[in-house]
Design a protein around this motif. Sequence first.
Motif, PDB file in Angstrom:
ATOM      1  N   GLY A 101       0.821  -1.215   0.000  1.00 54.62           N
ATOM      2  CA  GLY A 101       0.000   0.000   0.000  1.00 54.62           C
ATOM      3  C   GLY A 101       0.848   1.254   0.000  1.00 54.62           C
ATOM      4  O   GLY A 101       2.082   1.195   0.094  1.00 54.62           O
ATOM      5  N   THR A 102       0.168   2.368  -0.075  1.00 52.35           N
ATOM      6  CA  THR A 102       0.871   3.641  -0.242  1.00 52.35           C
ATOM      7  C   THR A 102       1.580   4.104   1.031  1.00 52.35           C
ATOM      8  O   THR A 102       2.397   5.015   0.985  1.00 52.35           O
ATOM      9  CB  THR A 102      -0.115   4.742  -0.667  1.00 52.35           C
ATOM     10  OG1 THR A 102      -1.207   4.729   0.260  1.00 52.35           O
ATOM     11  CG2 THR A 102      -0.635   4.510  -2.072  1.00 52.35           C
ATOM     12  N   VAL A 103       1.252   3.481   2.166  1.00 54.82           N
ATOM     13  CA  VAL A 103       1.876   3.920   3.427  1.00 54.82           C
ATOM     14  C   VAL A 103       3.289   3.372   3.580  1.00 54.82           C
ATOM     15  O   VAL A 103       4.019   3.789   4.478  1.00 54.82           O
ATOM     16  CB  VAL A 103       1.030   3.492   4.655  1.00 54.82           C
ATOM     17  CG1 VAL A 103      -0.273   4.238   4.701  1.00 54.82           C
ATOM     18  CG2 VAL A 103       0.798   1.991   4.659  1.00 54.82           C
ATOM     19  N   ALA A 104       3.674   2.432   2.723  1.00 54.26           N
ATOM     20  CA  ALA A 104       4.991   1.793   2.873  1.00 54.26           C
ATOM     21  C   ALA A 104       6.110   2.760   2.501  1.00 54.26           C
ATOM     22  O   ALA A 104       5.984   3.533   1.548  1.00 54.26           O
ATOM     23  CB  ALA A 104       5.067   0.556   1.985  1.00 54.26           C
ATOM     24  N   SER A 105       7.194   2.688   3.258  1.00 54.31           N
ATOM     25  CA  SER A 105       8.362   3.531   2.957  1.00 54.31           C
ATOM     26  C   SER A 105       9.193   2.866   1.864  1.00 54.31           C
ATOM     27  O   SER A 105       9.023   1.673   1.566  1.00 54.31           O
ATOM     28  CB  SER A 105       9.212   3.706   4.208  1.00 54.31           C
ATOM     29  OG  SER A 105       9.817   2.477   4.548  1.00 54.31           O
ATOM     30  N   ALA A 106      10.126   3.646   1.303  1.00 51.89           N
ATOM     31  CA  ALA A 106      11.016   3.108   0.259  1.00 51.89           C
ATOM     32  C   ALA A 106      11.831   1.940   0.799  1.00 51.89           C
ATOM     33  O   ALA A 106      12.039   0.943   0.094  1.00 51.89           O
ATOM     34  CB  ALA A 106      11.945   4.218  -0.246  1.00 51.89           C
ATOM     35  N   ASP A 107      12.274   2.058   2.071  1.00 54.11           N
ATOM     36  CA  ASP A 107      13.057   0.966   2.665  1.00 54.11           C
ATOM     37  C   ASP A 107      12.217  -0.297   2.830  1.00 54.11           C
ATOM     38  O   ASP A 107      12.713  -1.411   2.639  1.00 54.11           O
ATOM     39  CB  ASP A 107      13.623   1.406   4.030  1.00 54.11           C
ATOM     40  CG  ASP A 107      14.852   2.282   3.884  1.00 54.11           C
ATOM     41  OD1 ASP A 107      15.543   2.166   2.849  1.00 54.11           O
ATOM     42  OD2 ASP A 107      15.116   3.081   4.798  1.00 54.11           O
ATOM     43  N   ALA A 159       3.762 -12.119  -1.999  1.00 58.22           N
ATOM     44  CA  ALA A 159       3.410 -10.725  -1.696  1.00 58.22           C
ATOM     45  C   ALA A 159       2.249 -10.645  -0.712  1.00 58.22           C
ATOM     46  O   ALA A 159       2.199  -9.748   0.133  1.00 58.22           O
ATOM     47  CB  ALA A 159       3.063  -9.996  -2.993  1.00 58.22           C
ATOM     48  N   VAL A 160       1.335 -11.609  -0.803  1.00 57.61           N
ATOM     49  CA  VAL A 160       0.166 -11.574   0.071  1.00 57.61           C
ATOM     50  C   VAL A 160       0.576 -11.703   1.546  1.00 57.61           C
ATOM     51  O   VAL A 160      -0.030 -11.078   2.433  1.00 57.61           O
ATOM     52  CB  VAL A 160      -0.865 -12.663  -0.364  1.00 57.61           C
ATOM     53  CG1 VAL A 160      -0.301 -14.065  -0.161  1.00 57.61           C
ATOM     54  CG2 VAL A 160      -2.167 -12.499   0.371  1.00 57.61           C
ATOM     55  N   GLU A 161       1.617 -12.483   1.805  1.00 55.73           N
ATOM     56  CA  GLU A 161       2.111 -12.630   3.186  1.00 55.73           C
ATOM     57  C   GLU A 161       2.704 -11.307   3.687  1.00 55.73           C
ATOM     58  O   GLU A 161       2.542 -10.939   4.844  1.00 55.73           O
ATOM     59  CB  GLU A 161       3.184 -13.723   3.257  1.00 55.73           C
ATOM     60  CG  GLU A 161       2.657 -15.138   3.164  1.00 55.73           C
ATOM     61  CD  GLU A 161       1.776 -15.529   4.343  1.00 55.73           C
ATOM     62  OE1 GLU A 161       1.892 -14.912   5.418  1.00 55.73           O
ATOM     63  OE2 GLU A 161       0.950 -16.445   4.174  1.00 55.73           O
ATOM     64  N   LEU A 162       3.383 -10.619   2.797  1.00 59.18           N
ATOM     65  CA  LEU A 162       3.996  -9.334   3.167  1.00 59.18           C
ATOM     66  C   LEU A 162       2.911  -8.290   3.456  1.00 59.18           C
ATOM     67  O   LEU A 162       3.034  -7.495   4.389  1.00 59.18           O
ATOM     68  CB  LEU A 162       4.927  -8.855   2.052  1.00 59.18           C
ATOM     69  CG  LEU A 162       6.074  -9.819   1.712  1.00 59.18           C
ATOM     70  CD1 LEU A 162       6.774  -9.414   0.428  1.00 59.18           C
ATOM     71  CD2 LEU A 162       7.070  -9.891   2.863  1.00 59.18           C
ATOM     72  N   GLY A 163       1.846  -8.333   2.648  1.00 60.36           N
ATOM     73  CA  GLY A 163       0.726  -7.425   2.864  1.00 60.36           C
ATOM     74  C   GLY A 163       0.061  -7.669   4.214  1.00 60.36           C
ATOM     75  O   GLY A 163      -0.276  -6.739   4.941  1.00 60.36           O
ATOM     76  N   LEU A 201       8.395  -2.005   8.952  1.00 60.07           N
ATOM     77  CA  LEU A 201       8.627  -3.441   8.814  1.00 60.07           C
ATOM     78  C   LEU A 201       9.895  -3.744   8.025  1.00 60.07           C
ATOM     79  O   LEU A 201      10.068  -4.863   7.553  1.00 60.07           O
ATOM     80  CB  LEU A 201       7.416  -4.098   8.163  1.00 60.07           C
ATOM     81  CG  LEU A 201       6.171  -4.158   9.057  1.00 60.07           C
ATOM     82  CD1 LEU A 201       5.068  -4.947   8.408  1.00 60.07           C
ATOM     83  CD2 LEU A 201       6.477  -4.779  10.415  1.00 60.07           C
ATOM     84  N   THR A 202      10.777  -2.779   7.921  1.00 57.64           N
ATOM     85  CA  THR A 202      12.026  -3.002   7.179  1.00 57.64           C
ATOM     86  C   THR A 202      12.824  -4.152   7.801  1.00 57.64           C
ATOM     87  O   THR A 202      13.240  -5.079   7.100  1.00 57.64           O
ATOM     88  CB  THR A 202      12.869  -1.709   7.175  1.00 57.64           C
ATOM     89  OG1 THR A 202      12.082  -0.659   6.618  1.00 57.64           O
ATOM     90  CG2 THR A 202      14.123  -1.880   6.343  1.00 57.64           C
ATOM     91  N   LEU A 203      13.029  -4.094   9.102  1.00 62.35           N
ATOM     92  CA  LEU A 203      13.825  -5.148   9.743  1.00 62.35           C
ATOM     93  C   LEU A 203      13.082  -6.488   9.771  1.00 62.35           C
ATOM     94  O   LEU A 203      13.683  -7.519   9.450  1.00 62.35           O
ATOM     95  CB  LEU A 203      14.258  -4.734  11.151  1.00 62.35           C
ATOM     96  CG  LEU A 203      15.230  -5.758  11.716  1.00 62.35           C
ATOM     97  CD1 LEU A 203      16.646  -5.507  11.237  1.00 62.35           C
ATOM     98  CD2 LEU A 203      15.180  -5.814  13.211  1.00 62.35           C
ATOM     99  N   PRO A 204      11.777  -6.530  10.145  1.00 60.71           N
ATOM    100  CA  PRO A 204      11.078  -7.818  10.073  1.00 60.71           C
ATOM    101  C   PRO A 204      11.148  -8.469   8.687  1.00 60.71           C
ATOM    102  O   PRO A 204      11.364  -9.680   8.587  1.00 60.71           O
ATOM    103  CB  PRO A 204       9.639  -7.455  10.461  1.00 60.71           C
ATOM    104  CG  PRO A 204       9.788  -6.279  11.363  1.00 60.71           C
ATOM    105  CD  PRO A 204      10.938  -5.515  10.808  1.00 60.71           C
TER     106      PRO A 204
END
Lengths: 182, 207
Positions: free
Chosen positions: B94-100, B115-119, B131-134
């Motif tokens: 989604g749009t809230v995600a940072s570049a990292d 991708a669905v798991e990441l979402g 969620l960069t580190l996770p």
Amino acid sequence: MPEWQRSTLELIVEELQRPIRIDESFDRRVMVHVRRTYARRRRRGVAGLMASASRITHHPVWAAAVAAGIVAVATLGIVRGRQHAPVAEVGHEPVQFVLVAPTAKSVAVVGDFNDWGLNDSALVATNHEGVWSVTAPVPTGVHRYAYVVNGKDWVADPSAPRSAADDFGMPSSVLVVEGSTK
Amino acid sequence: MRIRPLRGLVALVMGCTAIASASAQDPRIPTRLDAPTQAAIFAILDSALAQGIPAEPLKEKVYEGIARGADGPRIVAAVRSLALEMSTAHKALGTVASADEIKAAASAMHAGVPAVELGKLKREGGLRRSLTLPFTVLTDIVSRGVPVQAAANAIRSLVGSGARDADINTFQRNVKVDIEQGASPAAAAETRAKGAAKPESSKPDTE
């Protein structure tokens, strides 16, 4: 009141009550002065107006103390800036890279934070009885990197998370640098 | 003077496209690449910028390929693959995600995480939790042999319980040591996740 005092007082009152004769050119001279002053302020601009509007005088001792304070603050700022500059810039955090490689002749760090060592930007580690290390400011964010041993062997950092994206057939590791102000 | 909205809009769009295109033509892209490779890379960068995907990781991939002595077609393939993964990750998070986060999620997808798991993880973590580190640790344990579903479940339980990045780092190190000592990767991840997950009572108020 004695007579002599009364007569003196009457003389003073009489003098004060005498009409004052103003020179006919008085008005003209006043206006000439006003016009000159206005023209001078206009030439000086804002600075001139400010200066003439608020003329503040200071004792030399106080002025010297204020000047010394400004110099001290400026000097401290420069010194502090110099102390921090090599360690971390804005948006960067110091990171220590360590690789244990007792038989290595040289170790360097390459990653996306230094364009993978292109243009001689690799970080050269120093050897301390087989423990190679280098500390460098790295931008906050997620990065991939690797060690280059003896100028040719690319190895991942055994103490860091692995990167899955080994598109070019060589291993790399992942580094997440968080800002210290978070 | 009369303002014509349609012409203004067209000019704005053309201007934005020109700016995006200009920023993709990074002078840092070394000229040692041959012309077809450069053209292919600039086309991928332009496309990524048009989709709102950060271009810097794609440029970094180019430098990496050159530094590792890869040939042009291989560099183009790697950059194209990364652009596709970042595009998919961008849509999943989604749009809230940072570049990292997008970069780390793309790496996880490269390791085989859907991708669905990441979402799901992003929604579980909430808007304010990075969620960069996770995602990075998820990629790491999958690459060490932890099955994708077991790895995703472990990370989701950690994030859902309010574990901090330091806790997740410790989890990664423990799983790595367990596997190196001969433990089953799935068992190591599940067991260590139970130990690292914070109890409900100690959850921080993140929302």
